[in-house]
Design a protein around this motif. Structure first.
Motif, PDB file in Angstrom:
ATOM      1  N   SER A   1      10.589  10.272  -6.360  1.00  0.00           N
ATOM      2  CA  SER A   1      11.562  11.297  -5.942  1.00  0.00           C
ATOM      3  C   SER A   1      10.763  12.617  -5.186  1.00  0.00           C
ATOM      4  O   SER A   1      11.176  12.961  -4.200  1.00  0.00           O
ATOM      5  CB  SER A   1      12.196  11.972  -7.067  1.00  0.00           C
ATOM      6  OG  SER A   1      13.070  11.074  -7.681  1.00  0.00           O
ATOM      7  N   ASN A   2       9.585  12.808  -5.723  1.00  0.00           N
ATOM      8  CA  ASN A   2       8.620  13.785  -5.255  1.00  0.00           C
ATOM      9  C   ASN A   2       7.409  13.653  -5.599  1.00  0.00           C
ATOM     10  O   ASN A   2       7.112  13.076  -6.873  1.00  0.00           O
ATOM     11  CB  ASN A   2       9.085  15.177  -5.036  1.00  0.00           C
ATOM     12  CG  ASN A   2       9.593  15.722  -6.370  1.00  0.00           C
ATOM     13  OD1 ASN A   2       8.798  15.926  -7.108  1.00  0.00           O
ATOM     14  ND2 ASN A   2      10.775  15.969  -6.380  1.00  0.00           N
TER      15      ASN A   2
ATOM     16  N   ARG B   1       3.081  12.715  -5.024  1.00  0.00           N
ATOM     17  CA  ARG B   1       1.976  11.752  -4.229  1.00  0.00           C
ATOM     18  C   ARG B   1       1.280  10.924  -5.166  1.00  0.00           C
ATOM     19  O   ARG B   1       0.977  11.196  -6.009  1.00  0.00           O
ATOM     20  CB  ARG B   1       1.125  12.655  -3.438  1.00  0.00           C
ATOM     21  CG  ARG B   1       0.447  11.996  -2.194  1.00  0.00           C
ATOM     22  CD  ARG B   1      -0.661  12.746  -1.401  1.00  0.00           C
ATOM     23  NE  ARG B   1      -1.024  12.261  -0.336  1.00  0.00           N
ATOM     24  CZ  ARG B   1      -2.088  12.378   0.077  1.00  0.00           C
ATOM     25  NH1 ARG B   1      -2.704  13.403  -0.235  1.00  0.00           N
ATOM     26  NH2 ARG B   1      -2.545  11.983   1.461  1.00  0.00           N
TER      27      ARG B   1
END
Length: 319
Positions: free
Chosen positions: A69-70, A72
């Motif tokens: 979803s978010n 790295r």
């Protein structure tokens, strides 16, 4: 066994770097919350957690099978989204479920897996992998004719076919017998000795205790602890001294109240808890006070916390 991916450029990074990772499924279910984790070259990292904690979701995101979803994620410095092909070539995955073509022969399916990563044919490497996994005599056998344990070995061979730098093992011992489990542990150690980074999830706590360099504990989608195994055992481990009394006690004497003691419901057993690596002079104090109170015991036993005890206590403390 060769260990570097067939197209690898040497880079100096953590083999896996997870930065602020979140996963929210449709409907609002938060599967992972703000996960940060670095895994270094050549270590065995065990990811522990109860069912539904997020272990497989985390692995599948790193391996490019589930979208984040978010946050790295980097594999040997390659971004798993912007540099998907390069990142995926670094990784071998042995999934929890066995999925392979039942009608394929062992040699063919492992060789085909290598080709999927754009690697040129290398029969010598495939032979080494099959021999290391005790599959060489089964190389011309169809998958459908293998036992469950042998099928799992084939999944490992497929994961190693393109000479990955990083190997994920999702519940590698599920459904295999004790003897095969031990053989797999030895194989994992050999891979680590050759520079492969191993990340495993397991329900067998003794598996992590036997092999892992570091342990991560995940609960409710949050990584609640990452620690070197030996440091974790020192920090959170407890020892117990159990004293079986000659004559049961009704209550714990006040002279013993300042010690970490519990009295069994039947009154015939005292349990003294202390840090596993602390000064054990408390035992001397306990035994001296028992003598002063004319409390005799007929037997005593000591027990040290296992990784399983520590894991259960951590999860209970972070429901």
């Amino acid at each position: 066994m060769a260990v570097l991916p067939c197209r690898e450029e040497i880079r100096v990074h953590p083999d896996i770097s997870v930065q602020g990772l979140n996963k929210i499924y449709e409907g609002g279910e938060q599967a992972l919350t703000d996960v940060h984790l670095d895994i270094h070259r050549g270590e065995i990292f065990a990811l522990l957690g109860p069912n539904g904690a997020g272990k497989t979701t985390l692995i599948n995101i790193i391996c490019g099978l589930v979208n984040l979803s978010n946050g790295r994620v980097l594999a040997n410095g390659y971004d798993i989204i912007r540099e998907y092909r390069e990142a995926r070539s670094q990784i071998g995955l042995v999934p929890q479920e066995l999925h392979t073509d039942a009608f394929e022969r062992v040699w063919d399916t492992v060789s085909f897996s290598r080709g999927l990563f754009g690697c040129p044919p290398n029969p010598a490497h495939i032979e080494r992998v099959l021999r290391d996994l005790s599959l060489w005599n089964k190389r011309n056998t169809r998958i459908m004719d293998l036992s469950g344990g042998m099928k799992r070995r084939v999944m490992i061979a497929k994961a190693l076919s393109h000479e990955p730098r990083i190997l994920f093992l999702d519940e590698p011992s599920a459904g295999v017998d004790v003897e095969l489990r031990r053989e797999m542990w030895e194989m994992v150690r050999r891979l680590r000795e050759n520079g492969v980074t191993i990340i495993l999830t397991t329900h067998y706590i003794e598996e992590a205790e036997e092999m892992a360099d570091r342990v991560g504990v995940i609960s409710q989608g949050e990584l609640i602890l990452v620690e070197e195994k030996e440091a974790l055992m020192r920090k959170l481990g407890k020892k117990e001294l159990r004293l079986h009394l000659q004559t049961p006690l009704d209550t714990l004497p006040e002279s013993l109240a300042d010690l970490e003691l519990t009295l069994s419901e039947t009154g015939d057993e005292l349990v003294y808890s202390f840090d596993a690596h602390a000064d054990e002079s408390g035992i001397t104090t306990l035994l001296k006070r028992l003598g002063e109170q004319n409390i005799d015991y007929r037997d005593l036993q000591t027990r040290e916390s296992s990784l399983e005890d520590i894991f259960v206590n951590l999860v209970r403390a972070n429901p």
